[in-house]
Enzyme design. Sequence first.
Site, PDB file in Angstrom:
ATOM      1  N   LYS A 160      12.497  20.378 -26.419  1.00  0.00           N
ATOM      2  CA  LYS A 160      11.718  21.125 -26.375  1.00  0.00           C
ATOM      3  C   LYS A 160      12.059  23.199 -26.566  1.00  0.00           C
ATOM      4  CE  LYS A 160       9.114  19.402 -22.100  1.00  0.00           C
ATOM      5  NZ  LYS A 160       8.306  19.721 -20.930  1.00  0.00           N
ATOM      6  N   GLU A 185      12.649   9.031 -16.292  1.00  0.00           N
ATOM      7  CA  GLU A 185      11.973  10.531 -16.139  1.00  0.00           C
ATOM      8  C   GLU A 185      13.101  10.762 -14.835  1.00  0.00           C
ATOM      9  OE1 GLU A 185       8.320  12.593 -17.263  1.00  0.00           O
ATOM     10  OE2 GLU A 185       9.824  13.353 -18.643  1.00  0.00           O
ATOM     11  N   HIS A 231       7.431 -15.568 -24.690  1.00  0.00           N
ATOM     12  CA  HIS A 231       7.601 -15.737 -26.474  1.00  0.00           C
ATOM     13  C   HIS A 231       7.937 -15.002 -26.950  1.00  0.00           C
ATOM     14  CE1 HIS A 231       4.869 -19.343 -25.539  1.00  0.00           C
ATOM     15  NE2 HIS A 231       4.061 -19.091 -24.925  1.00  0.00           N
TER      16      HIS A 231
HETATM   17  O1  PA5 Z   1       6.761  14.085 -15.216  1.00  0.00           O
HETATM   18  C1  PA5 Z   1       6.365  15.564 -15.885  1.00  0.00           C
HETATM   19  O2  PA5 Z   1       6.688  16.002 -15.524  1.00  0.00           O
HETATM   20  C2  PA5 Z   1       6.643  15.026 -17.403  1.00  0.00           C
HETATM   21  O3  PA5 Z   1       6.339  13.904 -18.120  1.00  0.00           O
HETATM   22  C3  PA5 Z   1       5.025  15.896 -17.779  1.00  0.00           C
HETATM   23  O4  PA5 Z   1       3.477  15.019 -16.937  1.00  0.00           O
HETATM   24  C4  PA5 Z   1       4.830  16.107 -19.319  1.00  0.00           C
HETATM   25  O5  PA5 Z   1       5.556  16.805 -19.789  1.00  0.00           O
HETATM   26  C5  PA5 Z   1       3.561  17.188 -19.444  1.00  0.00           C
HETATM   27  O6  PA5 Z   1       3.763  17.911 -19.414  1.00  0.00           O
HETATM   28  P1  PA5 Z   1       2.762  19.431 -18.988  1.00  0.00           P
HETATM   29  O7  PA5 Z   1       1.457  18.101 -17.491  1.00  0.00           O
HETATM   30  O8  PA5 Z   1       3.319  20.597 -18.086  1.00  0.00           O
HETATM   31  O9  PA5 Z   1       1.976  19.437 -19.895  1.00  0.00           O
END
Ligand code: PA5
Length: 409
Positions: A397, A254, A281
């Site tokens: 989203k 990410e 394996h």
């Molecule tokens: O690293 C990030 O920003 C994302 O992976 C969030 O942690 C994830 O989308 C969850 O978001 P939130 O904490 O706003 O619910």
Amino acid sequence: MTNKIYFEDLPNIKEAKKNLSKAIMKEKESVGYYNLPQFDVSSIDEFASRIDDKIEFIVVLGIGGSSLGAKAIYEFLKPVKEMKRKLYFFESTDPLNILSLLSKIEIKKSHFLVISKSGTTVETIAVFKYMLSINKNMGHYTIITDLDSPLDKFGKLKGMNIFYLPCNVGGRFSVLSTVGLLPLALCGVDIKELLSGAKKIQNSFFEDAYIKDVLFKKAFFYAKHHSTYHINCIFAYSETLKYFCQWYVQLWGESLGKKQRHSAFNVGLTPIGLIGPKDQHSFLQLIVEGTRDKSMTCIKIDDFKDELSIPDISLEELESLDILNGLEFHDLINMQCDSAMESLKILKDIPIDEIIVPRVDERSMGELIYYYELLTSLVGQLIDVDTYNQPGVELGKIILKNKLSEVRK
Ligand code: PA5
């Protein structure tokens, strides 16, 4: 921890190293995770001391950066540490997963932590609503979110317990803040030791010592070869690191898969988390003989603090395996790691390094987490991406929310 690197330092990059140091120091002024080893845990300690002894289960409702870090640490320590309470994570909208997790906890003996930085994440709020339909007692819930998020506002209206994350700490970099520390402290994890491990790496890095050297060497190599060796495999030789690998996959993927800041190019490094010896394996063949697009980092535990050994028994027709007799399992697993590494080193065209984690304890995990966070930031700077945003997941989203609105009409 120690990190042995088996590929060459890039030549003539003194100036580039200086620039990278400068860029990180500048980033440190606004990016909050760098300072988390100094996180003030007094309010967490105070809350943990107040929570009812009858509570046996801590239940996290959260996803991504709001759950993966605490899970990685809890699952790492679980085999060696007697936890005060059991920790469960509701991270999915899979109904079978929700029902299966529910069958493992007793609602009356559970305290729920609703963790969401944005306070609007569909998965988390959907499960929160479901839990509220089973248990309406707001005293059994605590919220961790950003100040003034919709979840914060809801919590205030209902008079709930609320903790905040520093607003300049992003989800996947938040494990050493309330997001990870509160659930772990409630289960008896020594969060001060965890932070002191992170602090050790922080000091070594910002005081220009050992960790800075190894991290720079790796970061420059990964960045220079990001279009060739664009798949970065962690091969962790312990089942305890299974969820650490998941945390790494999220952090790396990410943070580093993006459009570049100063060009229209899409770049990225693909993380893979593997567990040895099991994946010897399965996946190892692909590393050894597949396309030369993968680097490999082996993680080994130096001291398992366990003397479980293979009995001195000879089995008919299997006498050739008497070489195992009397061997301790921890020696066997580390020899397997060494042998896999040696087989790769011989090939010379697979970049390989080795991280040695001293023990299965809080301090070691604090070191490993902060080390990987720093490495992510360094590579992000060098491949010219904004490490801390995630615009690529936003459109999905929005589409989901539109679909949900259509269904309601
Ligand atoms: O690293 C990030 O920003 C994302 O992976 C969030 O942690 C994830 O989308 C969850 O978001 P939130 O904490 O706003 O619910």
